[in-house]
Enzyme design. Structure first.
Site, PDB file in Angstrom:
ATOM      1  N   GLU B  72      91.663  17.810  26.895  1.00 42.37           N
ATOM      2  CA  GLU B  72      90.353  18.363  27.211  1.00 42.37           C
ATOM      3  C   GLU B  72      89.919  18.050  28.639  1.00 42.37           C
ATOM      4  OE1 GLU B  72      87.965  16.828  24.050  1.00 42.37           O
ATOM      5  OE2 GLU B  72      88.240  18.619  22.839  1.00 42.37           O
ATOM      6  N   GLU B 312      56.520  -7.043  21.670  1.00 45.53           N
ATOM      7  CA  GLU B 312      55.163  -6.537  21.824  1.00 45.53           C
ATOM      8  C   GLU B 312      54.546  -6.855  23.173  1.00 45.53           C
ATOM      9  OE1 GLU B 312      53.043  -7.944  18.424  1.00 45.53           O
ATOM     10  OE2 GLU B 312      53.436  -6.103  17.326  1.00 45.53           O
TER      11      GLU B 312
END
Lengths: 122, 575
Positions: B72, B312
């Site tokens: 490919e 957080e």
């Protein structure tokens, strides 16, 4: 390397573009890659010779190359199937694979016969 | 472990290590040596990269040169693609460690004219193998041949021959194949390559994608059968074999301080076990991060390495906030003992988080890992996944003897204990921080919900954030429940005043007794004085009387003398 030069062809000039334009449209440069002297190789060569002598007599150049002896060429020429016939000239570039027993397809690959003609001939 | 390996090696088939992080653990050694392996998967799932890394690592780490036959991508594309992963293919090609061959098939150029075979491809591959003495081969993606060559019958027969030929050649091969609708590969390659089949997958769930790898089959060998998440990043492929780890990790009885003295005291005065898993859960703003930061600081002071995942807060924000309660984390970051890794939980999928955690832990090699907080993963109804994720993290950390501290935010609406029940079984020490609302106040209470392997305190302590860090105070437990905050202070004041009153009373009593004593003593003194004078008087009277008697006697004698009476008779009668 087996070389067959049935036709008298001028050596190709340095300038390729010019060559293409000047090269007679019906002159053929063919290369047949085989893998040893298997029955299939021989069959392909025989079939091809027959077709060439019938349709291209005097206007083709055929080179037969054994990949076992020149394995590096398989990569350089992008060959995967054997036998493979490469039509270098005239353009378009073509690969004709198989033992050439299907004559119509070989002729199609060599641009010697239009699809219509094949149908007509049947 | 090594003993077991040794024992099974004569029986099990030989394997070639891939060098791909984690993959060799799953397959217990690598790919089968001298046999072809099928790697299948959908578009963009990393088949080519897997193959390339197998070759590059083989060439660089195991001294096994390799051939990459691409159907490919062109050689230039391949070199470019892996350059981004830090592999210098050009260098390896120059050193004859790797050979690239791009097979280009243009359907429009080809005309089939009869019987043929793919012997030329064999020659081509054989030539490449022999030119560098290759031990490894990758064919990526051989199915492209089906698009180029129309005669499937020949092609299938030739592929079968090719794989057999590869086995005869004794090369360890990877054949990649595009995933089909119902089969593993579009052209059913699994029919020909049956020794080892690996499936790669790239799934998107809830907008986050995760790459997974699975060993579908491995003839003649045991292997992990799960789906393992994997990662493609700047250092290549890495697979996480964590679920294959059992519960056979080494256990340490070493204790490490939590960084809070009073908390250590609650845990037998020694703190947590090394390599244990600690969960600090509680409602918002209750001090979970502070507890974690304390732990981190204490570890850094001991010279240990801490990896802090914050989901957080940004590291800077966290450091600033911790500074306000007197925890200085920045110097440790500069020293390189503490490292923050801040990512939003939504940034990747769960598996990716696991992979990232795994990777950073392997890189940083910490003694302590903090995840703050874990429940942010729980975005949707993914309790099961979150649980598995945590289990994997816990297992992984435990095996590496890393102490883990997780914080978990629980919503105050539901029961804090049940909300975390999903992971409670994984946790060794569980600290629960809860707020106690009383008298219009919200105060913090902390207790050890469980702590495996130690006699932990059953007391609820009040948890106070001061500018010197977290402090734990004994709480008052009265009829109305636990007293905290100002209620506690009021109670303390109340008790203090009571004590004071008592003290006053005692003083008063003491003084009164003294006064009474003095009174009594005074009385006794006067009485004694009275008695003394009376006594003296009486003595005097007695003396007077006796004198009188004596004088009377004398007088009588005188009288008798003068009357010439018997003296003796008179005396005896009168006295």
């Amino acid at each position: 390397m087996m070389e067959e030069k049935n036709a008298s062809i001028k050596s190709p000039p340095a300038d390729f573009d010019q060559t293409i334009s000047k090269w007679p449209k019906d002159k053929y440069v063919l290369r047949l890659y085989v893998t040893g002297t298997t029955s299939r190789s021989i069959l392909a060569l025989t079939n091809l010779k027959k077709i060439c002598s019938q349709y291209l007599e005097g206007r083709y150049e055929l080179e037969v190359i054994d990949l076992f002896q020149h394995p590096a060429l398989a990569k350089d020429e992008q060959i995967i199937a054997a036998p493979t016939l490469i039509k270098k000239l005239p353009l378009p570039f073509r690969r004709i694979i198989g033992d050439m027993s299907n004559k119509e397809k070989v002729l199609m690959g060599l641009d010697l016969k239009e699809l219509k003609n094949i149908k007509d001939s049947r | 472990m090594s003993k077991a390996k040794h024992k099974t090696s004569p029986v099990s088939i030989p394997k070639s290590p891939t060098g791909i992080q984690g993959f060799d653990e799953i397959t217990m050694g690598g790919l089968p040596t001298g046999r072809p392996t099928l790697v299948c998967g959908g578009a963009g799932c990393g088949k080519t990269l897997f193959g390339l890394e197998f070759l590059v690592r083989g060439a660089t780490q195991f001294d096994e040169p390799g051939v990459f036959m691409s159907f490919e991508e062109t050689n230039e594309e391949l070199i470019m693609n892996v350059a981004s992963l830090g592999f210098d293919l050009n260098d390896l090609i120059d050193n004859k460690k790797i050979a690239l061959d791009h097979v280009h098939i243009e359907r429009s150029e080809i005309e089939e004219t009869g019987e043929y075979d793919l012997e030329a491809l064999f020659i081509r591959l054989g030539y490449a193998i022999d030119s560098i003495g290759a031990k490894r081969v990758v064919l990526d993606t051989i199915e492209s041949l089906f698009a180029g060559l129309p005669n499937q019958l020949i092609l299938r027969a030739e592929l079968r021959r090719l794989f057999r030929w590869l086995k005869v050649k004794g090369v360890t091969a990877i054949i990649t194949g595009e995933r089909g609708d119902e089969t593993l590969t579009r052209q059913g390659l699994e029919e020909y390559v049956s020794d080892c089949v690996i499936m790669l997958d790239h799934r998107v769930t809830e907008q986050t994608s995760t790459r997974r790898l699975r060993v579908v089959k491995f003839r003649g060998s045991t292997h992990g059968t799960n789906e393992y998440p994997f990662l493609i990043d700047e250092s290549g492929f890495s697979v996480l074999p964590v679920t294959s780890l059992g519960l056979e990790h080494i256990v340490s009885s070493e204790r490490i301080s939590s960084g809070i003295k009073a908390l250590d005291e609650m845990l037998e005065g020694k703190g947590y076990y090394r390599g244990s898993t600690i969960l600090v859960s509680g409602t918002a703003g209750i001090g979970k991060t502070s507890t974690a930061a304390h732990f981190a600081e204490a570890a850094c002071k001991r010279g240990e390495r801490v990896l802090y995942f914050c989901f957080e807060e940004s590291p800077n924000q966290l450091m600033r906030n911790m500074l306000s309660i007197g925890i200085k984390l920045e110097p440790w970051v500069k020293k390189g003992l503490l490292r923050f890794q801040a990512t939003r939980p939504t940034f990747y999928g769960l598996e990716m988080h696991l992979a990232v955690t795994h990777k950073y832990v392997n890189e940083f090699k910490p003694d302590i890992v903090i995840l703050d907080p874990i429940n942010t993963f729980d975005v949707a109804d993914k309790e099961f996944e979150v649980r598995t994720l945590l289990m994997r993290i816990v297992d992984f950390l435990k095996v590496n003897q890393i102490t883990a501290l997780f914080t978990s935010l629980t919503s105050s609406a539901c029961n804090t204990e049940s909300s975390d029940v999903g992971i409670s079984s994984l946790i060794d020490t569980w600290l629960l921080l809860r707020d106690i609302e009383l008298n219009g106040e919200r105060n913090r209470g902390m207790y050890v919900l469980k702590s495996r392997g130690m006699a932990n305190s059953n007391q609820i302590r009040e948890f106070v954030l001061t500018n010197r860090g977290v402090e734990l105070r004994d709480v008052y437990i009265g009829a109305s429940g636990v007293l905290t905050g100002s209620a506690r202070i009021a109670q303390e004041a109340h008790e203090n005043s009571e004590v004071l009153t008592r003290k006053h009373e005692i003083e008063f009593k003491k003084r009164e007794i003294a006064r009474k004593r003095r009174e009594v003593e005074a009385k006794v003194a006067t009485m004694l004085a009275d008695f003394g004078s009376e006594e003296a008087e009486a003595v005097k009277i007695i003396a007077d009387e006796q004198e009188m008697i004596a004088r009377l006697e004398q007088d009588k004698k005188e009288m008798a003398k003068s009357r010439k009476a018997k003296v003796g008779d008179i005396v005896t009668n009168n006295i």
